[in-house]
Design a protein around this motif. Structure first.
Motif, PDB file in Angstrom:
ATOM      1  N   THR A 144      14.138   2.489  -4.989  1.00  0.00           N
ATOM      2  CA  THR A 144      14.649   3.435  -3.980  1.00  0.00           C
ATOM      3  C   THR A 144      14.041   4.824  -4.164  1.00  0.00           C
ATOM      4  OG1 THR A 144      16.740   2.226  -3.902  1.00  0.00           O
ATOM      5  CG2 THR A 144      16.732   4.458  -3.007  1.00  0.00           C
ATOM      6  N   GLN A 145      14.007   5.308  -5.411  1.00  0.00           N
ATOM      7  CA  GLN A 145      13.487   6.642  -5.661  1.00  0.00           C
ATOM      8  C   GLN A 145      11.976   6.718  -5.456  1.00  0.00           C
ATOM      9  OE1 GLN A 145      15.434   9.338  -6.145  1.00  0.00           O
ATOM     10  NE2 GLN A 145      17.088   7.872  -5.738  1.00  0.00           N
ATOM     11  N   THR A 146      11.285   5.587  -5.779  1.00  0.00           N
ATOM     12  CA  THR A 146       9.843   5.551  -5.530  1.00  0.00           C
ATOM     13  C   THR A 146       9.546   5.641  -4.047  1.00  0.00           C
ATOM     14  OG1 THR A 146       9.525   4.205  -7.514  1.00  0.00           O
ATOM     15  CG2 THR A 146       7.736   4.235  -5.922  1.00  0.00           C
ATOM     16  N   LYS A 147      10.334   4.907  -3.254  1.00  0.00           N
ATOM     17  CA  LYS A 147      10.149   4.974  -1.800  1.00  0.00           C
ATOM     18  C   LYS A 147      10.438   6.382  -1.271  1.00  0.00           C
ATOM     19  CE  LYS A 147      11.556   2.780   2.512  1.00  0.00           C
ATOM     20  NZ  LYS A 147      11.776   4.049   3.203  1.00  0.00           N
ATOM     21  N   ARG A 148      11.450   7.016  -1.844  1.00  0.00           N
ATOM     22  CA  ARG A 148      11.773   8.381  -1.404  1.00  0.00           C
ATOM     23  C   ARG A 148      10.624   9.341  -1.711  1.00  0.00           C
ATOM     24  NH1 ARG A 148      16.575  12.268  -3.811  1.00  0.00           N
ATOM     25  NH2 ARG A 148      16.246  13.983  -2.352  1.00  0.00           N
ATOM     26  N   CYS A 149      10.037   9.191  -2.913  1.00  0.00           N
ATOM     27  CA  CYS A 149       8.891  10.045  -3.263  1.00  0.00           C
ATOM     28  C   CYS A 149       7.721   9.814  -2.316  1.00  0.00           C
ATOM     29  CB  CYS A 149       8.463   9.778  -4.702  1.00  0.00           C
ATOM     30  SG  CYS A 149       9.614  10.387  -5.948  1.00  0.00           S
ATOM     31  N   ARG A 150       7.471   8.554  -1.969  1.00  0.00           N
ATOM     32  CA  ARG A 150       6.369   8.247  -1.057  1.00  0.00           C
ATOM     33  C   ARG A 150       6.625   8.859   0.318  1.00  0.00           C
ATOM     34  NH1 ARG A 150       4.605   2.057  -1.343  1.00  0.00           N
ATOM     35  NH2 ARG A 150       2.922   2.945  -0.080  1.00  0.00           N
ATOM     36  N   ASP A 151       7.888   8.833   0.769  1.00  0.00           N
ATOM     37  CA  ASP A 151       8.222   9.434   2.068  1.00  0.00           C
ATOM     38  C   ASP A 151       7.994  10.943   2.054  1.00  0.00           C
ATOM     39  OD1 ASP A 151       8.901   6.964   3.025  1.00  0.00           O
ATOM     40  OD2 ASP A 151      11.071   7.209   2.697  1.00  0.00           O
TER      41      ASP A 151
END
Length: 452
Positions: A264-271
């Motif tokens: 979840t946090q990795t996806k947030r960073c990518r966004d």
């Protein structure tokens, strides 16, 4: 990495106030006045040798030598006590020059008073004061010189001369006194006005450079954000792949919840990185981005808009819309003009953007009271303000300087009826880079476009 603080976004006129105060603190190096005094000591010593030894005129040699030696000893003491780079405060410089006036007065007293052909040299310290010190101290130094000149016109030893003592007619002495006083007033007034204007212009140019540097720092910050997003994208993608593979391999492991959080946090960073690298308004803040003319106008005006004032951007050009680099000079210069218009507008500010094959024109108008008639002709000069009793008058000067630096020409006038208008014109060839770009990247014409 440099961090931008609130101070980086202050009004350039506030920054110019700091420049003014700093300049007033120590405008002159001690070394400069020491060198000038050494030149005076050499000249006085040479005159003493010529008059006493070569011309064999009767002269109080010992007293004159003591007066000259006093200046030499003071210079040596200052050289030993202070570093060569020391800068004098206004008060220190005025005391230094006051000593020079008194030393010259003593020499003139010993050598004929105002009858001495070198009596005009007593004006030199006052002239120097007019170029470096504030007006009050210069007036005080002038009053000291006036007192010395008046005293020397009455009290002095005879002029060194062979035979019968040389004495000028009293009426002629009055003429010499008058010429020295009038000469001092004229020279001091002229020198002070020229020097003050030069100082004001220098500080105004410094404020302009500071404003441009601020805009360039903001542009660099936008470019840095885009570069960071690009560089961090690859390692973040690797982390995402590894986390996904671990989740598949471990299945219902006790660490499954932790892996879910990592995903979840990795996806947030990518966004977040994707937003930084793709958002148009952030991309406009990069130094090398290319924008349509109207988009650049919006970027320049948007930080200065007010909710209570309606803003219209109307574009009506002939042919393809110019494409240009995001220029900090244009952005900051136009921003200052929009801010000024917003400050005085009653209900509305309009920015008209027009172009043809030869020229690009931007006109910023408001429905306020217009420019005061007494400053209209001098607008764009440093320290000419449209705000009665407010500000330093640098905002319009900075805008004019930056726009002219970008190749534009700016004019100010009042509209028929009510309101002020500022018109800026650039040769299209200076701004438009559309001919050098890929046709697919060129924005379509924006004829009749209006934004609110």
């Amino acid at each position: 990495m440099a961090i931008l603080t609130q101070g980086d976004f202050d009004d350039p006129e506030d920054r110019a106030t700091g420049l003014t105060r700093a300049a007033a603190g120590g405008p002159l190096r001690l070394r400069t006045l020491v060198v000038l005094r050494w030149l005076a000591v050499v000249g006085q010593t040479g005159a003493l040798i010529v008059v006493a030894a070569m011309l064999d005129f009767p002269l109080p040699t010992l007293a004159v030598s003591i007066a000259i030696l006093a200046s030499a000893l003071m210079n040596l003491a200052l050289h030993l006590v202070y570093p060569a780079s020391k800068r004098l405060s206004d008060k220190e410089a005025s005391l230094y020059l006051a000593y020079d006036v008194l030393q010259l007065a003593a020499l003139l007293y010993l050598t004929g008073g105002l009858q001495n052909p070198f009596s005009f040299l007593i004006l030199v310290p006052v002239t120097i004061s007019a170029t470096i010190l504030e007006l009050g101290l210069t007036i005080g130094l002038g009053a000291l010189a006036l007192a010395c000149i008046t005293t020397l016109s009455v009290f002095h030893l005879p002029l060194p001369w062979r035979g019968v003592p040389f004495n000028l007619d009293p009426i002629y002495m009055v003429g010499i006194w008058t010429s020295l006083v009038l000469g001092m007033v004229f020279i001091v007034t002229y020198a002070w006005r020229v020097a003050a204007e030069a100082r004001r212009l220098s500080m105004a140019v410094a404020a302009t450079k500071d404003a441009l540097a601020k805009e360039q720092r903001l542009s660099a910050l936008g470019a840095l954000a885009a570069a960071a997003a690009h560089e961090l994208g690859t390692p973040l993608a690797t982390i995402a792949i590894v986390v996904r593979e671990l989740a598949d391999d471990l299945g219902q492991s006790p660490h499954a919840d932790d892996l879910t959080i990592l995903q979840t946090q990795t996806k947030r960073c990518r966004d977040i990185l994707s937003q930084l690298s793709r958002r148009p308004e952030d991309m406009r803040d990069t130094t090398f981005s290319v924008l349509p003319l109207t988009a650049l106008m919006e970027a320049a005006a948007s930080p200065h808009l007010r909710r209570e004032i309606e803003f219209q951007l109307v574009a009506d050009g002939d042919g393809p819309e110019p494409q240009l680099y995001r220029s900090p000079e244009i952005v900051h210069g136009l921003g200052n003009l929009v801010e000024n218009a917003m400050r005085y507008a009653v209900d509305r500010v309009v920015m008209m953007v027009d172009w043809d094959a030869k020229e690009v024109t931007v006109a910023i108008s408001d429905d306020g009271p217009g420019f005061p008639a007494e400053v209209l002709e001098s607008l764009g000069e440093p320290y000419v303000t449209t705000r009665r009793g407010e500000g330093l008058g640098l905002g319009v000067f900075i805008a004019k300087t930056l726009i002219e630096h970008s190749g534009g020409n700016i004019s100010f006038f009042n509209r028929v009826g009510r309101g002020a208008e500022v018109a800026i014109r650039w040769p299209r060839g200076i701004l438009d880079i559309g001919d050098d770009r890929d046709p697919e990247q060129t924005t379509a014409p924006a004829e009749g476009r209006e934004t609110r």
